[in-house]
Design an enzyme around this catalytic site. Structure first.
Site, PDB file in Angstrom:
ATOM      1  N   ALA A  98       0.813  -1.214   0.000  1.00 12.50           N
ATOM      2  CA  ALA A  98       0.000   0.000   0.000  1.00 12.50           C
ATOM      3  C   ALA A  98       0.852   1.272   0.000  1.00 12.50           C
ATOM      4  O   ALA A  98       0.517   2.247  -0.680  1.00 12.50           O
ATOM      5  CB  ALA A  98      -0.944  -0.004   1.207  1.00 12.50           C
ATOM      6  N   ASP A  99       1.937   1.274   0.754  1.00 13.04           N
ATOM      7  CA  ASP A  99       2.791   2.459   0.848  1.00 13.04           C
ATOM      8  C   ASP A  99       3.240   2.944  -0.526  1.00 13.04           C
ATOM      9  O   ASP A  99       3.415   4.146  -0.755  1.00 13.04           O
ATOM     10  CB  ASP A  99       4.049   2.167   1.678  1.00 13.04           C
ATOM     11  CG  ASP A  99       3.799   1.385   2.950  1.00 13.04           C
ATOM     12  OD1 ASP A  99       2.859   0.570   2.969  1.00 13.04           O
ATOM     13  OD2 ASP A  99       4.569   1.553   3.908  1.00 13.04           O
ATOM     14  N   ALA A 100       3.462   2.001  -1.453  1.00  9.58           N
ATOM     15  CA  ALA A 100       4.004   2.341  -2.762  1.00  9.58           C
ATOM     16  C   ALA A 100       3.092   3.283  -3.529  1.00  9.58           C
ATOM     17  O   ALA A 100       3.564   4.073  -4.360  1.00  9.58           O
ATOM     18  CB  ALA A 100       4.250   1.076  -3.577  1.00  9.58           C
ATOM     19  N   TYR A 102       1.439   5.805  -2.334  1.00 12.99           N
ATOM     20  CA  TYR A 102       1.799   7.163  -1.914  1.00 12.99           C
ATOM     21  C   TYR A 102       3.182   7.538  -2.428  1.00 12.99           C
ATOM     22  O   TYR A 102       3.429   8.675  -2.829  1.00 12.99           O
ATOM     23  CB  TYR A 102       1.777   7.268  -0.392  1.00 12.99           C
ATOM     24  CG  TYR A 102       2.132   8.652   0.110  1.00 12.99           C
ATOM     25  CD1 TYR A 102       1.171   9.645   0.199  1.00 12.99           C
ATOM     26  CD2 TYR A 102       3.440   8.965   0.468  1.00 12.99           C
ATOM     27  CE1 TYR A 102       1.505  10.925   0.640  1.00 12.99           C
ATOM     28  CE2 TYR A 102       3.784  10.227   0.910  1.00 12.99           C
ATOM     29  CZ  TYR A 102       2.807  11.207   0.994  1.00 12.99           C
ATOM     30  OH  TYR A 102       3.151  12.465   1.412  1.00 12.99           O
TER      31      TYR A 102
END
Length: 326
Positions: A98-100, A102
């Protein structure tokens, strides 16, 4: 960068950022040989050029290029080299956590604004579709952190779906940043496929709706959003990212005004509980990827990314006040 956009070179933020970029030679991961570039697992070595953790810096470099008044080619040369390679590659499985979203979705839109090359938007969309296929939960509109946490393969201790607040905060903030860039492209009369904009808007609005339904009464989100008992108590990084994305949507007409109460509750938590008397930002869960039962997160839990998320939220809150001061 968001503070600089809002207030100018406040407290030498621009000078600090330029010095940081210079120290890192305007690069992310430094491996020069493209045949050695990696991305399909977590990595901190120079070869992980295509791994999203090493690409988020390009957002700052491009902002510095645009905002500092000094547009030297070397400021964006590595960004063009790396992201241009990715945009032209056949692979679309770059974003598996998920971080990717952003870290890299806004890089792609910034690269489009910088170059006018639509390949960046096409690759962003294809990479995002892959990410959706492995970690988007159609039932709730929320994102699992990555494929390891997809229900029912993984559950909280109570058997519930386990949505990590910071992970969903990253995604919601990513959508806000991307839509902001798409609005900027429209203002410059650069074309953006309606399908891309419409679909990201739909996901953004649904995720925002899901998020506010899980907000705690004091304004924060617990680390496991649907199961507060999994890791109870305050958490700032996910809350700040949510707060930023909610205020951005309200300020720019993507979210209805009734969401203001949720954004303001989040800001009250950030400004009265997370913000400490010594101006540090507490209750930030340390680097990780999930809600960890028993992990202590208190007022002394401070991290740069938590402070950065706080500044994002604060900047958008100021814009809200400016728009609604009457």
């Amino acid at each position: 960068m968001e503070v600089v956009k809002l207030l100018g070179n406040y407290d030498n933020f621009m000078a600090y950022s330029l010095a940081w970029a210079e120290k890192n030679n305007w690069c992310g991961a430094t491996e020069p040989d493209k045949s050695k570039w990696l991305y399909q697992k977590y990595g901190e070595k120079p070869q992980f050029v295509l791994f999203g953790d090493w690409q988020i810096c390009f957002q700052t470099y491009i902002d510095l290029y645009n905002l500092s008044g000094v547009q030297r080619p070397e400021m964006v040369a590595r960004a063009k080299e790396v992201m241009g390679y990715e945009a032209q590659s056949k692979a679309c499985d770059y974003w598996w956590w998920a971080d990717a979203l952003y870290m890299v979705m806004p890089v792609m839109t910034k690269m489009y604004l910088l170059t006018g090359d639509k390949a960046y938007l096409d690759k962003m969309y294809d990479n995002w579709q892959y990410a959706n296929s492995i970690m988007y939960d159609k039932e709730t509109g929320l994102y699992f952190r990555d494929g390891k946490y997809v229900y029912p393969k993984h559950t909280t201790a109570a058997g519930k779906k386990d949505f990590w607040a910071r992970g969903d905060g990253w995604v919601l903030a990513a959508f806000a940043k991307v839509l902001s860039d798409m609005d900027a492209a429209k203002a410059r009369r650069l074309s953006v496929k309606g399908k891309y904009r419409d679909e990201i808007t739909k996901y953004y609005q649904r995720l925002a709706k899901a998020a506010i339904s899980l907000q705690q009464e004091e304004g924060y989100w617990t680390r496991s959003m649907m199961d507060p008992a999994q890791a109870p108590g305050y958490e700032t990084s996910g809350t700040a990212l949510m707060c930023y994305a909610l205020f951005w949507g309200i300020n720019n007409g993507y979210l209805p005004m009734r969401y203001v109460q949720h954004a303001q509750k989040a800001w009250r938590y950030l400004s009265t509980i997370a913000l400490q008397p010594d101006n540090t930002i507490g209750y930030v869960q340390p680097i990780g990827e999930k809600a960890i039962p028993g992990q202590v997160v208190d007022k002394n839990s401070v991290s740069n990314f938590g402070t950065g998320a706080f500044l994002l939220a604060a900047s958008e809150y100021v814009r809200f006040l400016e728009k609604n001061h009457n």
